[in-house]
Design a protein around this motif. Structure first.
Motif, PDB file in Angstrom:
ATOM      1  N   LYS A 158       0.792  -1.236   0.000  1.00 36.88           N
ATOM      2  CA  LYS A 158       0.000   0.000   0.000  1.00 36.88           C
ATOM      3  C   LYS A 158       0.825   1.287   0.000  1.00 36.88           C
ATOM      4  O   LYS A 158       0.343   2.351  -0.364  1.00 36.88           O
ATOM      5  N   PHE A 159       2.074   1.196   0.424  1.00 38.68           N
ATOM      6  CA  PHE A 159       2.901   2.407   0.572  1.00 38.68           C
ATOM      7  C   PHE A 159       3.834   2.612  -0.609  1.00 38.68           C
ATOM      8  O   PHE A 159       4.586   3.570  -0.649  1.00 38.68           O
ATOM      9  N   CYS A 160       3.817   1.701  -1.577  1.00 38.79           N
ATOM     10  CA  CYS A 160       4.880   1.663  -2.579  1.00 38.79           C
ATOM     11  C   CYS A 160       4.441   2.224  -3.929  1.00 38.79           C
ATOM     12  O   CYS A 160       3.371   1.872  -4.439  1.00 38.79           O
ATOM     13  N   MET A 201      18.881  -5.543  -4.633  1.00 38.19           N
ATOM     14  CA  MET A 201      17.714  -5.717  -5.510  1.00 38.19           C
ATOM     15  C   MET A 201      16.513  -5.123  -4.783  1.00 38.19           C
ATOM     16  O   MET A 201      15.650  -5.831  -4.271  1.00 38.19           O
ATOM     17  N   MET A 202      16.519  -3.801  -4.708  1.00 40.67           N
ATOM     18  CA  MET A 202      15.475  -3.076  -3.973  1.00 40.67           C
ATOM     19  C   MET A 202      14.841  -2.006  -4.840  1.00 40.67           C
ATOM     20  O   MET A 202      14.255  -1.039  -4.343  1.00 40.67           O
ATOM     21  N   GLY A 203      15.010  -2.128  -6.142  1.00 40.75           N
ATOM     22  CA  GLY A 203      14.388  -1.168  -7.044  1.00 40.75           C
ATOM     23  C   GLY A 203      12.964  -1.616  -7.368  1.00 40.75           C
ATOM     24  O   GLY A 203      12.294  -2.247  -6.547  1.00 40.75           O
ATOM     25  N   ILE A 204      12.518  -1.313  -8.579  1.00 42.34           N
ATOM     26  CA  ILE A 204      11.154  -1.674  -8.967  1.00 42.34           C
ATOM     27  C   ILE A 204      11.050  -3.194  -9.133  1.00 42.34           C
ATOM     28  O   ILE A 204      11.903  -3.821  -9.756  1.00 42.34           O
ATOM     29  N   GLY A 205       9.958  -3.754  -8.608  1.00 38.48           N
ATOM     30  CA  GLY A 205       9.698  -5.185  -8.824  1.00 38.48           C
ATOM     31  C   GLY A 205      10.015  -6.056  -7.633  1.00 38.48           C
ATOM     32  O   GLY A 205      10.644  -5.634  -6.672  1.00 38.48           O
ATOM     33  N   GLU A 206       9.522  -7.294  -7.711  1.00 39.76           N
ATOM     34  CA  GLU A 206       9.747  -8.275  -6.660  1.00 39.76           C
ATOM     35  C   GLU A 206      10.660  -9.362  -7.260  1.00 39.76           C
ATOM     36  O   GLU A 206      10.227 -10.163  -8.091  1.00 39.76           O
ATOM     37  N   PRO A 207      11.942  -9.373  -6.856  1.00 36.51           N
ATOM     38  CA  PRO A 207      12.892 -10.305  -7.500  1.00 36.51           C
ATOM     39  C   PRO A 207      12.448 -11.770  -7.437  1.00 36.51           C
ATOM     40  O   PRO A 207      12.639 -12.507  -8.400  1.00 36.51           O
ATOM     41  N   VAL A 223      19.211  -9.553  -1.836  1.00 40.59           N
ATOM     42  CA  VAL A 223      17.948  -9.807  -2.531  1.00 40.59           C
ATOM     43  C   VAL A 223      16.842  -9.440  -1.546  1.00 40.59           C
ATOM     44  O   VAL A 223      16.777  -9.983  -0.443  1.00 40.59           O
ATOM     45  N   SER A 224      16.010  -8.505  -1.939  1.00 41.85           N
ATOM     46  CA  SER A 224      14.948  -8.033  -1.043  1.00 41.85           C
ATOM     47  C   SER A 224      13.614  -8.610  -1.492  1.00 41.85           C
ATOM     48  O   SER A 224      13.291  -8.607  -2.685  1.00 41.85           O
ATOM     49  N   THR A 225      12.839  -9.115  -0.533  1.00 39.00           N
ATOM     50  CA  THR A 225      11.547  -9.694  -0.898  1.00 39.00           C
ATOM     51  C   THR A 225      10.462  -9.272   0.082  1.00 39.00           C
ATOM     52  O   THR A 225      10.721  -9.083   1.272  1.00 39.00           O
ATOM     53  N   CYS A 226       9.228  -9.167  -0.458  1.00 34.07           N
ATOM     54  CA  CYS A 226       8.090  -8.854   0.400  1.00 34.07           C
ATOM     55  C   CYS A 226       7.644 -10.100   1.164  1.00 34.07           C
ATOM     56  O   CYS A 226       6.762 -10.020   2.015  1.00 34.07           O
ATOM     57  N   GLY A 227       8.230 -11.267   0.830  1.00 35.29           N
ATOM     58  CA  GLY A 227       7.927 -12.458   1.629  1.00 35.29           C
ATOM     59  C   GLY A 227       7.257 -13.594   0.875  1.00 35.29           C
ATOM     60  O   GLY A 227       6.278 -14.172   1.358  1.00 35.29           O
ATOM     61  N   ILE A 276      14.277  -8.992   4.170  1.00 37.87           N
ATOM     62  CA  ILE A 276      12.827  -9.220   4.204  1.00 37.87           C
ATOM     63  C   ILE A 276      12.107  -7.915   4.494  1.00 37.87           C
ATOM     64  O   ILE A 276      12.389  -7.247   5.497  1.00 37.87           O
ATOM     65  N   SER A 277      11.182  -7.548   3.627  1.00 39.11           N
ATOM     66  CA  SER A 277      10.376  -6.349   3.867  1.00 39.11           C
ATOM     67  C   SER A 277       9.263  -6.727   4.833  1.00 39.11           C
ATOM     68  O   SER A 277       8.233  -7.266   4.427  1.00 39.11           O
ATOM     69  N   LEU A 278       9.483  -6.461   6.102  1.00 41.09           N
ATOM     70  CA  LEU A 278       8.558  -6.940   7.142  1.00 41.09           C
ATOM     71  C   LEU A 278       7.465  -5.909   7.408  1.00 41.09           C
ATOM     72  O   LEU A 278       6.282  -6.198   7.265  1.00 41.09           O
ATOM     73  N   HIS A 279       7.853  -4.726   7.824  1.00 43.84           N
ATOM     74  CA  HIS A 279       6.963  -3.568   7.954  1.00 43.84           C
ATOM     75  C   HIS A 279       5.801  -3.707   8.938  1.00 43.84           C
ATOM     76  O   HIS A 279       4.903  -2.863   8.951  1.00 43.84           O
ATOM     77  N   ALA A 280       5.756  -4.795   9.701  1.00 43.55           N
ATOM     78  CA  ALA A 280       4.638  -4.957  10.633  1.00 43.55           C
ATOM     79  C   ALA A 280       5.036  -5.920  11.739  1.00 43.55           C
ATOM     80  O   ALA A 280       5.938  -6.726  11.557  1.00 43.55           O
ATOM     81  N   TYR A 306      11.987  -2.280   7.717  1.00 43.96           N
ATOM     82  CA  TYR A 306      10.768  -1.864   8.419  1.00 43.96           C
ATOM     83  C   TYR A 306      10.531  -0.385   8.136  1.00 43.96           C
ATOM     84  O   TYR A 306      11.228   0.486   8.637  1.00 43.96           O
ATOM     85  N   THR A 307       9.555  -0.130   7.263  1.00 39.45           N
ATOM     86  CA  THR A 307       9.211   1.243   6.902  1.00 39.45           C
ATOM     87  C   THR A 307       8.240   1.797   7.938  1.00 39.45           C
ATOM     88  O   THR A 307       7.192   1.183   8.183  1.00 39.45           O
ATOM     89  N   LEU A 308       8.589   2.912   8.536  1.00 38.40           N
ATOM     90  CA  LEU A 308       7.737   3.464   9.603  1.00 38.40           C
ATOM     91  C   LEU A 308       6.692   4.408   9.027  1.00 38.40           C
ATOM     92  O   LEU A 308       7.019   5.419   8.389  1.00 38.40           O
ATOM     93  N   LEU A 344       9.136   6.388   6.121  1.00 37.26           N
ATOM     94  CA  LEU A 344       8.375   6.279   4.866  1.00 37.26           C
ATOM     95  C   LEU A 344       8.704   7.435   3.928  1.00 37.26           C
ATOM     96  O   LEU A 344       8.747   8.594   4.333  1.00 37.26           O
ATOM     97  N   ASN A 345       8.923   7.087   2.695  1.00 36.89           N
ATOM     98  CA  ASN A 345       9.046   8.081   1.643  1.00 36.89           C
ATOM     99  C   ASN A 345       7.634   8.340   1.145  1.00 36.89           C
ATOM    100  O   ASN A 345       7.016   7.440   0.567  1.00 36.89           O
ATOM    101  N   GLU A 346       7.141   9.533   1.341  1.00 35.48           N
ATOM    102  CA  GLU A 346       5.713   9.730   1.040  1.00 35.48           C
ATOM    103  C   GLU A 346       5.435   9.688  -0.461  1.00 35.48           C
ATOM    104  O   GLU A 346       6.167  10.270  -1.253  1.00 35.48           O
TER     105      GLU A 346
HETATM  106  N1  SAH Z   1       9.781  -6.186  -3.845  1.00 34.55           N
HETATM  107  C1  SAH Z   1      10.954  -6.182  -3.017  1.00 34.55           C
HETATM  108  C2  SAH Z   1      12.015  -5.190  -3.423  1.00 34.55           C
HETATM  109  C3  SAH Z   1      11.611  -3.812  -3.838  1.00 34.55           C
HETATM  110  S1  SAH Z   1      11.084  -2.664  -2.635  1.00 34.55           S
HETATM  111  C4  SAH Z   1      10.558  -6.003  -1.575  1.00 34.55           C
HETATM  112  O1  SAH Z   1       9.383  -5.831  -1.296  1.00 34.55           O
HETATM  113  O2  SAH Z   1      11.413  -6.091  -0.707  1.00 34.55           O
HETATM  114  C5  SAH Z   1      12.513  -2.221  -1.720  1.00 34.55           C
HETATM  115  C6  SAH Z   1      12.200  -1.761  -0.308  1.00 34.55           C
HETATM  116  O3  SAH Z   1      11.623  -0.423  -0.294  1.00 34.55           O
HETATM  117  C7  SAH Z   1      11.200  -2.659   0.395  1.00 34.55           C
HETATM  118  O4  SAH Z   1      11.581  -2.875   1.723  1.00 34.55           O
HETATM  119  C8  SAH Z   1       9.942  -1.824   0.303  1.00 34.55           C
HETATM  120  O5  SAH Z   1       8.987  -2.258   1.215  1.00 34.55           O
HETATM  121  C9  SAH Z   1      10.470  -0.423   0.531  1.00 34.55           C
HETATM  122  N2  SAH Z   1       9.568   0.652   0.116  1.00 34.55           N
HETATM  123  C10 SAH Z   1       8.713   0.659  -0.915  1.00 34.55           C
HETATM  124  N3  SAH Z   1       8.060   1.840  -0.973  1.00 34.55           N
HETATM  125  C11 SAH Z   1       8.537   2.603   0.020  1.00 34.55           C
HETATM  126  C12 SAH Z   1       8.254   3.921   0.473  1.00 34.55           C
HETATM  127  N4  SAH Z   1       7.341   4.681  -0.123  1.00 34.55           N
HETATM  128  N5  SAH Z   1       8.955   4.388   1.538  1.00 34.55           N
HETATM  129  C13 SAH Z   1       9.887   3.622   2.141  1.00 34.55           C
HETATM  130  N6  SAH Z   1      10.193   2.368   1.756  1.00 34.55           N
HETATM  131  C14 SAH Z   1       9.512   1.859   0.724  1.00 34.55           C
END
Ligand code: SAH
Length: 344
Positions: A115-117, A153-159, A188-192, A211-215, A255-257, A290-292
């Motif tokens: 939702k934040f991406c 691997m934290m750019g666009i997409g889910e590796p 390698v970054s993954t949403c899980g 791991i993109s945990l965020h919760a 963990y994005t706050l 969080l990057n808005e």
């Molecule tokens: N799909 C992969 C890799 C890409 S996202 C993944 O989910 O890990 C890279 C990282 O940036 C992830 O941790 C993601 O949750 C975080 N991210 C995405 N949008 C963001 C935002 N608006 N502000 C801060 N972090 C963000």
């Protein structure tokens, strides 16, 4: 159909070069040029007749620079790259004391729906080929004239949603014939995607898994990350522990706050508790304010320091990610989306 030459390993290229009736030694010469971002006339020791033949059998999908933003604050460079079919992706070049890092994309868009991406707002158009992941590094090295020693691997997409191409890319980029970037220098970054994490643990590729945990529980994670409905947090953390047992690689959690969603001090206590319950190995929590993104209406947290200090006091290793390229909107997905809107 022409062959994507940059997705081939040196031994695969050697086979093809022999198949088209050329001597074997040419393969290594060509391969070296490809790794430097050179093709056609730029391949100085390749005769014209062979260059013509290469163009007949192969194509070289090196991304081209559509736009480049350079931060005045810290020199971070953000690339908007154009792919051979006109699709756009982003990469970010960052200078750290331990070397240059490139953040690369793995897909055109993303279908994970966090939702934040910004990257997922337009869905996924297609997967990137191994050559297009490699090509981001080659193109950035060519442009900066500097070596890249770390890749995230934290750019666009889910590796892990582009699994086979990601594995091929990891093998190519770490090969000592090629760019020779050590797997220990790649995250390698993954949403899980738990099934893919399990597969990755058997590949014998010592990358860092992020791991993109965020919760800290399922109700928060369900709300911001749809993938959690398929792989709930306990299952994900269990898979992380198994990954460590199999690979001995330390796990890193992102963990994005987000204000009012996951950023209270009580949340930090619950995060520490759930990590301790499932993870019996060294781990690290990377806190990201969080990057808005204007479309999401989510706001960045003002509680970052308190959150971090609570984790530390509970024995969880945590740092706040340094914000590079703050003036160029260096978080991924936003530049591509902006460019698409202008073109529409
Ligand atoms: N799909 C992969 C890799 C890409 S996202 C993944 O989910 O890990 C890279 C990282 O940036 C992830 O941790 C993601 O949750 C975080 N991210 C995405 N949008 C963001 C935002 N608006 N502000 C801060 N972090 C963000």
């Amino acid at each position: 159909m022409k062959i994507d030459i940059l997705s081939l390993s040196l031994s695969e290229l050697t086979e093809k070069i022999i198949e088209i009736g050329e001597p074997k030694f040419r393969a290594k010469q060509i391969f070296d040029w490809l790794c430097k971002g050179a093709w056609d006339e730029e391949m100085k020791n390749i005769p014209k007749a062979l260059r013509l033949k290469l163009n007949e059998y192969f194509f070289y999908p090196l991304p081209t620079i559509e736009r480049k933003l350079v931060s005045k604050i810290d020199g971070t460079q953000k690339y908007l790259f154009k792919l051979y079919d006109g699709e756009l992706i982003e990469s970010v070049f960052m200078r750290y004391q331990h070397g240059n890092t490139l953040c690369i994309s793995s897909q055109v868009g993303c279908r994970m729906g966090c939702k934040f991406c910004a990257s997922t707002l337009l869905g996924r158009t297609r997967d990137l080929y191994p050559s297009e992941m490699l090509g981001q590094i080659i193109a950035a090295e060519k442009d900066t004239g500097e070596r890249i020693s770390n890749v995230v691997m934290m750019g666009i997409g889910e590796p892990l949603d582009n699994y086979d191409n990601t594995i091929k890319f990891l093998k190519l980029v770490s090969s000592d014939d090629g760019l020779n970037i050590g797997l220990r220098h790649i995250s390698v970054s993954t949403c899980g995607l738990v099934d893919k994490i399990e597969r990755l643990s058997s590949e014998n590729l010592p990358v860092t898994l992020s791991i993109s945990l965020h919760a800290y529980d399922n109700s928060v994670r369900d709300e911001i990350m749809p993938v959690n409905k398929k792989y709930p947090i306990e299952i994900l953390l269990g898979a992380c522990q198994k990954y460590f047992e199999k690979t001995s690689r330390r796990i890193s959690f992102e963990y994005t706050l987000i204000a009012g969603k996951n950023d209270t001090v009580e949340g930090a206590c619950r995060l520490a508790a759930i990590i301790k319950k499932y993870i019996k190995s060294p781990c690290h929590v990377n806190l990201i304010p969080l990057n808005e993104v204007k479309e999401t209406k989510l706001e960045t947290s003002k509680n970052v320091t308190n959150f971090k200090n609570k984790l530390l006091s509970l024995g969880i290793n945590a740092t706040v990610r340094r914000r590079l390229g703050a003036d160029i909107n260096a978080s991924c997905g936003q530049l591509r989306k902006g460019a698409k809107e202008v073109n529409q």
